[in-house]
Scaffold this active site. Structure first.
Site, PDB file in Angstrom:
ATOM      1  N   HIS A  26       0.828  -1.210   0.000  1.00 19.20           N
ATOM      2  CA  HIS A  26       0.000   0.000   0.000  1.00 19.20           C
ATOM      3  C   HIS A  26       0.867   1.266   0.000  1.00 19.20           C
ATOM      4  O   HIS A  26       2.056   1.244   0.328  1.00 19.20           O
ATOM      5  CB  HIS A  26      -0.937   0.005   1.210  1.00 19.20           C
ATOM      6  CG  HIS A  26      -0.218   0.073   2.538  1.00 19.20           C
ATOM      7  ND1 HIS A  26       0.351   1.228   3.029  1.00 19.20           N
ATOM      8  CD2 HIS A  26       0.019  -0.884   3.473  1.00 19.20           C
ATOM      9  CE1 HIS A  26       0.898   0.993   4.205  1.00 19.20           C
ATOM     10  NE2 HIS A  26       0.721  -0.283   4.495  1.00 19.20           N
TER      11      HIS A  26
ATOM     12  N   GLU B  15      -1.798  -7.007   7.730  1.00 22.49           N
ATOM     13  CA  GLU B  15      -0.409  -6.860   8.150  1.00 22.49           C
ATOM     14  C   GLU B  15      -0.105  -7.739   9.366  1.00 22.49           C
ATOM     15  O   GLU B  15      -1.014  -8.269  10.021  1.00 22.49           O
ATOM     16  CB  GLU B  15      -0.125  -5.378   8.454  1.00 22.49           C
ATOM     17  CG  GLU B  15       1.312  -5.043   8.838  1.00 22.49           C
ATOM     18  CD  GLU B  15       2.349  -5.443   7.792  1.00 22.49           C
ATOM     19  OE1 GLU B  15       2.442  -6.654   7.509  1.00 22.49           O
ATOM     20  OE2 GLU B  15       3.082  -4.565   7.294  1.00 22.49           O
TER      21      GLU B  15
END
Length: 482
Positions: free
Chosen positions: A55, A129
């Protein structure tokens, strides 16, 4: 371009990690017994290309706050701009499906890159994550103050880091491994995966068989693009897996930044020399019998690379003794030295250059060549071992030069040679065995960057491999044509 054939692919049976200090210029290799390899877990019926994107910059990235799997941060304006650049970079590429983490920073990046494509987006919570438990939400300095030794272990020994009764990196590797069957089972030939720094590292590592000890060894920058190819075997067994490129960033890979949160004290830039006469795009055609000069495309490659390297002040250039490598290194050194004289201070810049015989793989190939059409895995065992041993000596010599007490902090060494030499050096940096050479792919004119945040006597970090965006219209597209 160098790639290995599908008939007898070279795969890593075991991965190795070296001590942080070299003794008498000989590294000790420690066997990593890891179940992280996917080789025995799945098959594919057709070739699949999986493109991984991290990202864009988030608000907590900007603040230096530990995010983990929390979902409070969003993309900054810079992060949205990075995602837009990645969208433009991938706009002509063909994807059949997009898998993404549902966390806001990843979801927004995926939506920007995916644009108006009508194909489906799949949100997979296992692509979130790394779970960092009590660390999440803390500024890094707060983590150090509050957790002391635990934070030090997270920085220095993440594979064995434990917090709140959990081993986050080990859990992450297990979770990443579990993601692959679903991704590869999808009826698609080209897959986009948008996720996060640590989970993308784990996806890459588990795909090519590297254990948790390789956490932070394969850099993933904001909106960096990495590419894996999964190629079916003729016998129907587990696929050949190849890392086609690593961490292609929206900006130059030489623009600076940190490696795993640490500034690189020294760097090695691996430059694949410009394409030579008679070079085929898939094999080393006649390279074993001819000391080739660069063709016109090779000259363009070298000029483009020299221009890219103007972002740096190169300290030294080491090249193979073969003509194409010497020509490429000459272009780079002349541009570096001319730029010094044209600078604001008009200070001459001398670039130390030398040839290193150990970077010459052509002579090894020549001894084994029988039909003027040599591919690395067709080498007999003796020649293959000779190539590997030569690359080990070259790597040790390069590290010794970079470690020289006379060298300056921040020294940048450019190494110019053929693709197979650089593939071998990357494997040496990661302390793999020679069977791992089939894991990597490099194109003519590409660059790969190795950082040494703790100095050349310690473990290197691969910042990027097979970067070709600087070649402009001659760059290699991220995905194969539809």
């Amino acid at each position: 371009m160098i790639s290995l054939p599908l008939t007898t692919p070279i795969l890593p049976s075991r991965c190795l990690l070296h001590k942080t200090r070299r003794q008498n210029s000989t590294r000790r290799r420690l066997l990593i017994r890891s179940s992280s390899s996917l080789q025995d877990q799945f098959t594919v019926e057709t070739t699949k290309r999986v493109v991984l994107v991290r990202h864009g910059q988030s608000t907590w990235n900007e603040e230096g706050r530990i995010q983990g799997s929390s979902d409070f941060s969003v993309l900054t304006k810079k992060g949205e701009s990075q995602a837009e650049i990645s969208r433009q970079m991938l706009i002509d590429d063909s994807f059949d499906v997009c898998f993404t983490s549902p966390l806001k920073r990843s979801k927004k990046t995926a939506e920007i890159i995916w644009g108006s494509r009508e194909s489906e987006m799949i949100f997979d919570y296992d692509l979130r994550e790394i779970d960092l438990y009590s660390f999440q939400g803390l500024l890094k300095k707060e983590g150090k103050e509050k957790f002391g030794e635990a934070f030090k272990q997270w920085q220095e020994d993440p594979a064995n880091f434990i917090i709140d009764g959990h081993y986050p990196v080990r859990e992450l590797w297990s979770r990443a491994r579990s993601c692959w069957p679903g991704i590869l089972a999808h009826e698609s030939k080209s897959v986009l995966v948008v996720a996060h720094n640590a989970v993308n590292q784990a996806l890459l590592a588990t795909a090519i068989g590297l254990g948790t000890e390789y956490f932070r060894s394969l850099l993933q920058s904001n909106c960096g693009v990495s590419v894996l190819d999964f190629i079916p075997r003729a016998d129907g067994g587990s696929p050949h897996v190849c890392l086609n490129r690593l961490n292609q960033t929206p900006n130059s890979p030489l623009a600076g930044g940190s490696s795993g949160g640490r500034k690189a004290s020294k760097q090695i830039i691996l430059v694949c020399h410009g394409q030579g006469n008679n070079e085929d795009s898939a094999v080393i055609n006649q390279a074993a019998n001819n000391d080739q000069a660069m063709n016109m495309l090779g000259v363009i490659h070298s000029q483009k690379t020299a221009e890219l390297l103007l972002d740096l002040r190169v300290s030294s250039i080491v090249c193979s003794p073969k003509t194409a490598s010497i020509e490429s290194s000459g272009v780079i050194s002349r541009v570096q030295e001319a730029a010094g004289c044209l600078g604001v201070d008009n200070v001459p810049h001398y670039v130390k250059t030398k040839q290193m015989n150990e970077l010459d793989v052509e002579s090894v190939l020549r001894k084994s060549n029988k039909d003027n059409d040599v591919i690395a895995s067709q080498l007999d065992e003796e020649a293959f071992s000779a190539l590997w041993n030569r690359s080990e000596k070259a790597w040790e010599s390069l590290l010794d030069e970079l470690s020289d007490e006379k060298s300056n902090p921040g020294e940048i060494m450019v190494v110019v040679g053929p693709a197979m030499t650089h593939i071998s050096l990357i494997a040496q940096c990661l302390n793999l065995t020679k069977e791992a050479l089939g894991l990597f792919h490099l194109d003519a004119g590409s660059i790969s960057v190795i950082d040494f945040p703790d100095g050349p006597s310690s473990k290197g970090v691969i910042r990027c491999t097979n970067y070709t965006a600087h070649l402009g219209r001659w760059s290699i597209p991220i995905t194969k044509p539809a």
